[in-house]
Structures are given as C-alpha cells and as structure tokens.
Design an enzyme around this catalytic site. Structure first.
Site, PDB file in Angstrom:
ATOM      1  N   LYS A  11      45.553  37.826  30.837  1.00  0.00           N
ATOM      2  CA  LYS A  11      43.973  37.342  31.366  1.00  0.00           C
ATOM      3  C   LYS A  11      43.598  36.443  30.154  1.00  0.00           C
ATOM      4  CE  LYS A  11      43.854  41.517  34.104  1.00  0.00           C
ATOM      5  NZ  LYS A  11      42.998  42.224  34.784  1.00  0.00           N
ATOM      6  N   HIS A  94      45.349  36.340  41.975  1.00  0.00           N
ATOM      7  CA  HIS A  94      44.846  37.232  41.255  1.00  0.00           C
ATOM      8  C   HIS A  94      43.387  37.522  41.866  1.00  0.00           C
ATOM      9  CE1 HIS A  94      43.306  39.997  38.273  1.00  0.00           C
ATOM     10  NE2 HIS A  94      44.739  40.448  38.008  1.00  0.00           N
ATOM     11  N   GLU A  96      40.882  38.408  40.403  1.00  0.00           N
ATOM     12  CA  GLU A  96      39.720  37.720  39.518  1.00  0.00           C
ATOM     13  C   GLU A  96      39.588  36.219  39.805  1.00  0.00           C
ATOM     14  OE1 GLU A  96      41.472  39.301  35.857  1.00  0.00           O
ATOM     15  OE2 GLU A  96      40.933  41.513  36.139  1.00  0.00           O
TER      16      GLU A  96
HETATM   17  P1  13P Z   1      44.438  46.532  34.406  1.00  0.00           P
HETATM   18  O1  13P Z   1      45.870  47.293  34.119  1.00  0.00           O
HETATM   19  O2  13P Z   1      43.688  46.345  32.993  1.00  0.00           O
HETATM   20  O3  13P Z   1      43.855  47.508  35.393  1.00  0.00           O
HETATM   21  O4  13P Z   1      44.734  45.200  35.100  1.00  0.00           O
HETATM   22  C1  13P Z   1      45.620  44.963  36.082  1.00  0.00           C
HETATM   23  C2  13P Z   1      45.672  43.568  36.304  1.00  0.00           C
HETATM   24  O5  13P Z   1      44.740  43.032  36.923  1.00  0.00           O
HETATM   25  C3  13P Z   1      47.057  42.885  36.276  1.00  0.00           C
HETATM   26  O6  13P Z   1      47.055  41.625  36.713  1.00  0.00           O
END
Ligand code: 13P
Length: 249
Positions: A11, A94, A96
């Site tokens: 990220k 994703h 997000e």
């Molecule tokens: P987390 O493992 O921090 O929950 O994130 C998962 C994710 O969004 C991977 O793309």
C-alpha cells in the site's frame, strides 16, 4: 494445476530507504513452502525493488495502473511504463481503489483489458462490504464484481489472472473471515467461474484470500481446499511475519 501464491501489498508505505531495508530483510528469509512470493511496493520504488530482487524468486508487482496507453492523465502510470521497469504483474480492483478513488466495475474492466493487452498478469481484487454480508448479499456482490470486470474475456486469458477475495470488513481491521467463511466464498467463486468457463479455468485459477492474514491464522486459512494463498497488507511490512505466512503453506 493452480499455484499457491502469497503476495504482500505494501500500500502507501515505505519510502526508498525503507523499501531497500525491508527488501534486505526479505532476502534473509527462506521460503520453506511451495508458495510463489510477490511484493507490491509503491510506484516510486518499483525499479529499485525489481533490481534488488531480480536474482531471487520474489516477484515485484505494481499496485495499480491506468487503462490508457499514454496521454494527458496527470499523476497516472500506464501498463507499458510498469513493464518498462521489468514488472510483469499488476494488482487491480483493490477495495481501497474502489472506495477512495472511485474505481467502478467499468473502469476496472478497462484496466484489466489494458493490462492483459500489455501482457501483464493481473491480480484482480474484489469483496463485499460489511453491510452486504449482514444482509446476506455477499455472493451476489462478489459475483457481480467478477462478472462485470472479467466475464467479457476469452477463457484463454485466464491463465494470466489471479483472483483475490478481500472482504472489506476484514481489511486492516484485525477481523478475519473465519477459515470456513473464506472457504465458502472461494468455493462459490470457483463455481461461478466453472459455470461460465468450465473446469479448465475454474480448477486452474489461484484464488487468494486477503483481510488481516497474520502468522497466527495463515495456516488454518490456507489449509482450506479452495484457498490458494493470501494477499497480505499489514503483516507484509515485516519480513519475519511475512515469511511466517509464506511458510504457512
Ligand atoms: P491487511 O492484511 O492489513 O488486512 O490488508 C489486506 C489487504 O488489503 C491486502 O491487499
């Protein structure tokens, strides 16, 4: 046969020196299992990460891309730019990106097409929100996300696609889908693929689970027959934790 894959989605974390430090830590880890390993650093660090890892079995992937070939899209990065620094795989869809950057199924369909046309492998992400699950609509939502972005494709291109089921309510929350919830959804996803494309596609498709996968829960999640790996956020930022997950296979 389908592959086991563990991918770290960094990220918007790690500047250049932090990226170099984490990669150096990753190089000290051993893959004792049978999973392919990928990491997805930020765009600014892709070239450096690719060069640092090119003689290893860790693949470096991009987190996103634009669908246009080039042009007046300030701040965006194209498939050919990603390829030009050696990268072969891109994460698309994703949650997000969907939630904060307005990426719709239609936009994602265009991105998938552009990535595949450029010969990039796609890790395609999708997953329901908490309200969908509470209403019992998780399968309807997931099926429509997959159909809208992927079901125009020829079955032959699915060898260049990996799917990642990431329930939004489990991302970064510490709350994980139970291994059985993950298995039920992955089985449903495989059936959805089978109904449209047949066993060639459905049985060979790697379907990853993402959402608070940690060293202490990875083994049980990965033990489920339709779970072929994980897309890891927070725990991918620490080399020992990440490889504890890699080695859970
Ligand atoms: P987390 O493992 O921090 O929950 O994130 C998962 C994710 O969004 C991977 O793309």
């Amino acid at each position: 046969m389908r592959k086991n894959i563990v991918a770290g989605n960094w990220k918007m974390n790690n500047d250049l020196s932090q990226t170099e430090a984490l990669i150096s830590d990753l190089k000290h880890q051993k893959n004792r299992g049978n999973a392919e390993v990928m990491i997805a650093p930020a765009f600014t660090n892709l070239y450096s990460a690719f060069n640092a890892l090119k003689d290893t079995s860790i693949e470096v992937t991009a987190q996103n891309m634009h669908f246009a070939k080039n042009g007046a899209y300030t701040g965006e990065v194209s498939a050919s730019m990603i390829k030009s620094v050696g990268i072969q795989t891109v994460i698309l869809g994703h949650s997000e990106r969907r939630a904060y950057f307005g990426e719709t199924d239609l936009i994602l369909k265009q991105k998938v097409d552009a990535a595949l046309a450029a010969d990039l492998r796609v890790v395609f992400c999708f997953g329901e929100e908490l309200a969908d699950r509470n209403a019992g609509n998780q399968e309807v939502v997931v099926a429509s996300q997959i159909k809208n972005a992927l079901f125009h494709l020829d079955k032959l291109v699915f060898k260049n696609i990996v799917l990642a089921y990431e329930p939004v309510w489990a991302i970064g929350t510490g709350e994980t889908a139970s291994p059985q919830q993950a298995q039920n959804m992955h089985k449903f996803i495989r059936k959805t693929l089978n109904d449209k494309y047949g066993k060639d596609v459905s049985e060979n498709m790697s379907i990853l689970y993402g959402g608070s996968v940690k060293p202490n829960n990875a083994q049980e999640i990965f033990s489920k027959p339709d779970v072929d790996g994980g897309l890891i956020g927070g725990a991918a930022l620490n080399a020992e934790d990440f490889f504890a997950i890699v080695n859970a296979f």
